[in-house]
Design an enzyme around this catalytic site. Structure first.
Site, PDB file in Angstrom:
ATOM      1  N   HIS A 158      30.669  26.862  48.078  1.00 25.50           N
ATOM      2  CA  HIS A 158      30.507  27.779  49.202  1.00 25.50           C
ATOM      3  C   HIS A 158      31.846  28.146  49.850  1.00 25.50           C
ATOM      4  CE1 HIS A 158      26.225  27.465  48.898  1.00 25.50           C
ATOM      5  NE2 HIS A 158      26.181  26.194  49.257  1.00 25.50           N
ATOM      6  N   HIS A 195      21.580  26.420  45.674  1.00 23.17           N
ATOM      7  CA  HIS A 195      22.124  27.461  46.537  1.00 23.17           C
ATOM      8  C   HIS A 195      23.052  28.371  45.747  1.00 23.17           C
ATOM      9  CE1 HIS A 195      21.412  23.938  49.243  1.00 23.17           C
ATOM     10  NE2 HIS A 195      20.839  24.879  49.977  1.00 23.17           N
ATOM     11  N   ASP A 282      20.537  19.678  43.399  1.00 23.34           N
ATOM     12  CA  ASP A 282      19.604  19.900  44.497  1.00 23.34           C
ATOM     13  C   ASP A 282      18.471  20.858  44.145  1.00 23.34           C
ATOM     14  OD1 ASP A 282      21.557  21.823  44.322  1.00 23.34           O
ATOM     15  OD2 ASP A 282      22.152  21.743  46.420  1.00 23.34           O
TER      16      ASP A 282
END
Length: 341
Positions: A158, A195, A282
């Site tokens: 990120h 993500h 995740d």
């Protein structure tokens, strides 16, 4: 497969995490690495200490002012005299016609995309150590290893060229890819974290030499919300070298493997010399952030699908949070890769 790891990650122990207005203990805790280490030991992977590469690999990816900010941030923060136990921005300028600030509070807002990357006294040291782990793993592949695994903490995907966010400070996967570029004309980063790898996408969005592919939970209702859509394809010289494959919340093994097949075909068309896997675990059905529903056998299938791409491969750890199955999922994905190689 050899695995690179350092205990220096423990100097980063963030506490603050804001979820829908509720302050909680962050899920990005040092214990993550302990559970991942157990997964490596169960898989009988040899642990290797990283080499110190210094600032050079980081400077290929991140801006000088951002690296300067991170290295000096904690000292400037504590010098205020009335600051809190962690650095959390109270402004996040959108930068339209904005002036780069000189005050530490302004710089903190400028260089953080959200409140999910609190900076503490040991954050810079841990983040630098994580880049050394990633670059060491990449160098081992350049020196002849077929594949390596880098246990990076804090994670990195990120982090933009000059912004932290989403638990991430330095983009480990991007730094590994840039290091591999010294040997290979074209490199792919395949992000399998739940993500979207928005920082990685942002860093390489206008570059034709690094193809960024991300399989992730649909951002229409999941972090990072404003990046990660299928129409984002790159720009300028990089147009066509970014591929996003958003999946419906709750997608399980079969749907994920279908997405992997789409990614494989695109990667083969790019004809890269090496592959970086931004390995988020995740996507697990048991992960506390609950975006997708991949099982432990499903992670083995993901590893097998990666192996079939037939490329020198560096696995760089991204997300994957505290659950009883975290270590087993790491064992599973690496075992799947090794048995299909």
């Amino acid at each position: 497969m050899k695995a690179v790891h350092t205990e220096l990650h423990r100097s980063h122990d963030p506490q603050f995490f804001l979820v829908r207005g509720v302050v909680k203990r962050t899920t990005e805790q040092p214990e993550r690495a302990d559970r991942l280490l157990k997964g490596l030991k169960d898989g009988k992977h040899q642990l290797v200490e990283p080499t110190t590469f210094g600032q050079g690999p980081r400077a290929r990816i991140h801006s000088p002012e951002y690296l300067s900010f991170l290295s000096e941030a904690w000292e400037a923060w504590t010098a205020l005299g009335d600051s809190g136990p962690e650095m959390i921005g109270n402004i996040h300028p959108v930068r339209h016609a904005a002036t780069y600030p000189t005050h530490i509070t302004g710089k903190l807002g400028w260089h953080t995309a959200d409140t999910a990357a609190p900076i503490g006294p040991g954050t810079w040291a841990a983040a630098c150590a994580a880049t050394d782990v990633a670059v060491t793993a990449a160098q081992m592949v350049m020196d002849g290893e077929d594949a390596t695994y880098a246990l990076c903490r804090p994670p990195g995907h990120h982090a933009y060229r000059d912004m932290a966010g989403g638990f991430c400070f330095l983009n480990n996967s991007g730094i590994a890819a840039a290091h591999l570029r010294q040997r290979h004309e074209r490199v792919v980063i395949l992000d399998v974290d739940v993500h979207h790898g928005n920082g990685t996408q942002g860093i390489f969005y206008a570059r034709p030499d690094v193809y960024t592919v991300s399989i992730h939970a649909d951002p229409v209702a999941y972090y990072p919300y404003v990046w990660g859509y299928a129409h984002e394809r790159g720009e300028g010289p990089g147009l066509g070298t970014n591929l996003n494959i958003p999946l419906a919340i709750g997608t399980g093994d079969d749907g994920y493997i279908q997405a992997m097949d789409v990614a494989r075909k695109a990667i083969e068309s790019f004809a890269p010399g090496a592959l970086v896997i931004a390995l988020g675990l995740d996507a697990s059905e048991h992960d506390p952030l609950k975006g997708l529903a991949v099982t432990t056998p499903g992670f083995r299938r993901i590893g097998q699908a990666i192996a079939k791409m037939g490329l020198p491969t560096v696995f760089v750890q991204e997300g994957g949070y505290l659950s009883d199955i975290l270590g087993a999922n790491l064992t599973s994905v690496l075992a799947g890769f090794e048995e299909a190689r």
